[in-house]
Write an enzyme that holds these catalytic residues in place. Structure first.
Site, PDB file in Angstrom:
ATOM      1  N   SER A   1      -9.265  -0.194 -22.015  1.00  0.00           N
ATOM      2  CA  SER A   1      -8.814  -1.639 -21.648  1.00  0.00           C
ATOM      3  C   SER A   1      -8.180  -1.837 -20.695  1.00  0.00           C
ATOM      4  O   SER A   1      -7.523  -1.035 -20.105  1.00  0.00           O
ATOM      5  CB  SER A   1      -8.509  -2.433 -23.218  1.00  0.00           C
ATOM      6  OG  SER A   1      -7.162  -1.711 -23.257  1.00  0.00           O
TER       7      SER A   1
ATOM      8  N   ILE B   1      -5.816  -2.323 -17.521  1.00  0.00           N
ATOM      9  CA  ILE B   1      -5.964  -1.727 -16.066  1.00  0.00           C
ATOM     10  C   ILE B   1      -6.625  -0.363 -15.895  1.00  0.00           C
ATOM     11  O   ILE B   1      -7.260  -0.203 -14.948  1.00  0.00           O
ATOM     12  CB  ILE B   1      -4.454  -1.457 -15.529  1.00  0.00           C
ATOM     13  CG1 ILE B   1      -3.641  -2.886 -15.299  1.00  0.00           C
ATOM     14  CG2 ILE B   1      -4.283  -0.422 -14.245  1.00  0.00           C
ATOM     15  CD1 ILE B   1      -2.162  -2.783 -14.865  1.00  0.00           C
TER      16      ILE B   1
ATOM     17  N   SER C   1       5.993  -0.293 -14.005  1.00  0.00           N
ATOM     18  CA  SER C   1       5.834  -1.506 -13.969  1.00  0.00           C
ATOM     19  C   SER C   1       7.171  -1.999 -12.956  1.00  0.00           C
ATOM     20  O   SER C   1       8.071  -1.508 -12.803  1.00  0.00           O
ATOM     21  CB  SER C   1       6.364  -2.263 -15.420  1.00  0.00           C
ATOM     22  OG  SER C   1       6.286  -3.482 -15.546  1.00  0.00           O
TER      23      SER C   1
ATOM     24  N   TYR D   1      10.879  -1.442 -23.207  1.00  0.00           N
ATOM     25  CA  TYR D   1       9.880  -1.429 -22.303  1.00  0.00           C
ATOM     26  C   TYR D   1      10.418  -0.874 -21.108  1.00  0.00           C
ATOM     27  O   TYR D   1      10.078  -0.310 -19.931  1.00  0.00           O
ATOM     28  CB  TYR D   1       9.115  -2.810 -22.107  1.00  0.00           C
ATOM     29  CG  TYR D   1       7.874  -2.578 -21.183  1.00  0.00           C
ATOM     30  CD1 TYR D   1       6.784  -1.791 -21.695  1.00  0.00           C
ATOM     31  CD2 TYR D   1       7.734  -3.417 -20.119  1.00  0.00           C
ATOM     32  CE1 TYR D   1       5.697  -1.686 -20.817  1.00  0.00           C
ATOM     33  CE2 TYR D   1       6.687  -3.200 -19.241  1.00  0.00           C
ATOM     34  CZ  TYR D   1       5.717  -2.321 -19.671  1.00  0.00           C
ATOM     35  OH  TYR D   1       4.652  -2.391 -18.834  1.00  0.00           O
TER      36      TYR D   1
ATOM     37  N   LYS E   1       9.804   2.614 -18.840  1.00  0.00           N
ATOM     38  CA  LYS E   1       9.523   2.406 -17.385  1.00  0.00           C
ATOM     39  C   LYS E   1      10.343   2.771 -16.379  1.00  0.00           C
ATOM     40  O   LYS E   1       9.853   3.311 -15.493  1.00  0.00           O
ATOM     41  CB  LYS E   1       8.841   0.882 -17.079  1.00  0.00           C
ATOM     42  CG  LYS E   1       7.745   0.477 -17.966  1.00  0.00           C
ATOM     43  CD  LYS E   1       6.576   1.528 -17.803  1.00  0.00           C
ATOM     44  CE  LYS E   1       5.022   1.040 -18.805  1.00  0.00           C
ATOM     45  NZ  LYS E   1       4.023   1.885 -18.297  1.00  0.00           N
TER      46      LYS E   1
END
Length: 285
Positions: free
Chosen positions: A22, A24, A151, A164, A168
């Protein structure tokens, strides 16, 4: 090193994409397949991978040029066998896109430690483990590109994303360090830095108790179209860009702002956090 040595040619290249079911990952599969790549599609959900395979075939990719290879990136012990399957099918691996991952939407004070562990296991250790499994093949080939989807949150601290941001930032550090270690072997590293892209990432994000956040995120809902995002990323690989920033809107300006004026960036994000906290919805019953 030749000036164009980092450019990537998709025609007949073997491209392995995780998180390909799903978002990207699926968009990259369609785009890179259209550019002539042979595809290895990995994620946990085989039924959704098969759907993406169908989309790629509809886009003109030969069915024989696609290998659906279900893989849970938390299952490190399965990765050597997965690499063997890819090599048995295609004989080489030219590009690994570590794209599997989870996001988070919760304040630190409300977040169980188990949520941080889950994010580390999936978004950081999963990417490192598969990269280490693939790396010997690329060393033996004397060529290959190892990539990761990070990100803007891998560059800037954002509210409701302490876990997160941690993972990242972690993958950015790992892959930046790996780049300088393996350049002399003829291998390349590419980091992908998306902003808000219209996917289900917010709905699938972890809430503080580890359940699915399952709510819309205004920035994501108004973000860049995922297929446009995939074209920008593929163009970046083709052009030899080693850090591909992709997105639209003010958050992309944070990448330069953080370097140029960290203090102003902190104050801006504090204001954003205060606004988000004030508008925070009540706990679900």
């Amino acid at each position: 090193m030749p000036e164009n040595s980092k450019r990537f040619e998709f025609t007949d290249a073997v491209v392995w994409i995780t998180g390909a079911s799903s978002g990207i990952g699926a968009a990259l599969a369609r785009e890179m397949g259209r550019r002539g790549a042979r595809l290895v599609l990995s994620a946990r959900r085989e039924s959704q991978l098969q759907a993406v395979r169908g989309q790629c075939v509809d886009a003109g990719v030969e069915d024989a040029a696609i290998l659906v290879l279900p893989l849970d990136v938390e299952r490190h012990e399965l990765m050597p066998a997965a690499v063997t399957q890819v090599l048995e099918r295609f004989g080489r691996i030219d590009l690994l896109v570590n794209n599997a991952g989870l996001s988070q939407r919760s304040l630190c004070i409300d977040t169980d430690l188990a949520v941080y562990k889950k994010l580390i296991d999936v978004d950081l250790l999963g990417q490192i483990a598969l990269t280490k499994a693939v790396l010997p093949t690329m060393v033996a080939q004397g060529s290959g590109t190892l990539a990761v989807t990070s990100s803007v949150a891998g560059k800037v601290g954002a509210p409701l994303r302490t876990g997160y941001c941690a993972v990242k930032h972690g993958v950015m550090g790992f892959f930046d360090a790996l780049r300088v270690e393996i350049a002399h072997l003829g291998l390349n590293v590419t980091t992908i830095v998306p902003g808000s892209i219209r996917t289900a990432v917010a709905h699938n994000a972890l809430a503080g108790d580890g359940t699915a956040f399952n709510r819309p995120d205004e920035a994501i809902e108004e973000g860049m179209d995922v297929d446009d995002c995939a074209r920008v990323i593929a163009d970046g690989f083709a052009g030899g860009v080693e850090e591909i920033a992709v997105g639209e809107g003010p958050e992309m300006q944070l990448l330069d702002m953080k370097r140029q004026d960290p203090t102003a960036t902190f104050r801006l994000l504090e204001t954003m956090a205060a606004d988000l906290i004030q508008r925070k919805p009540p706990p679900m019953p």
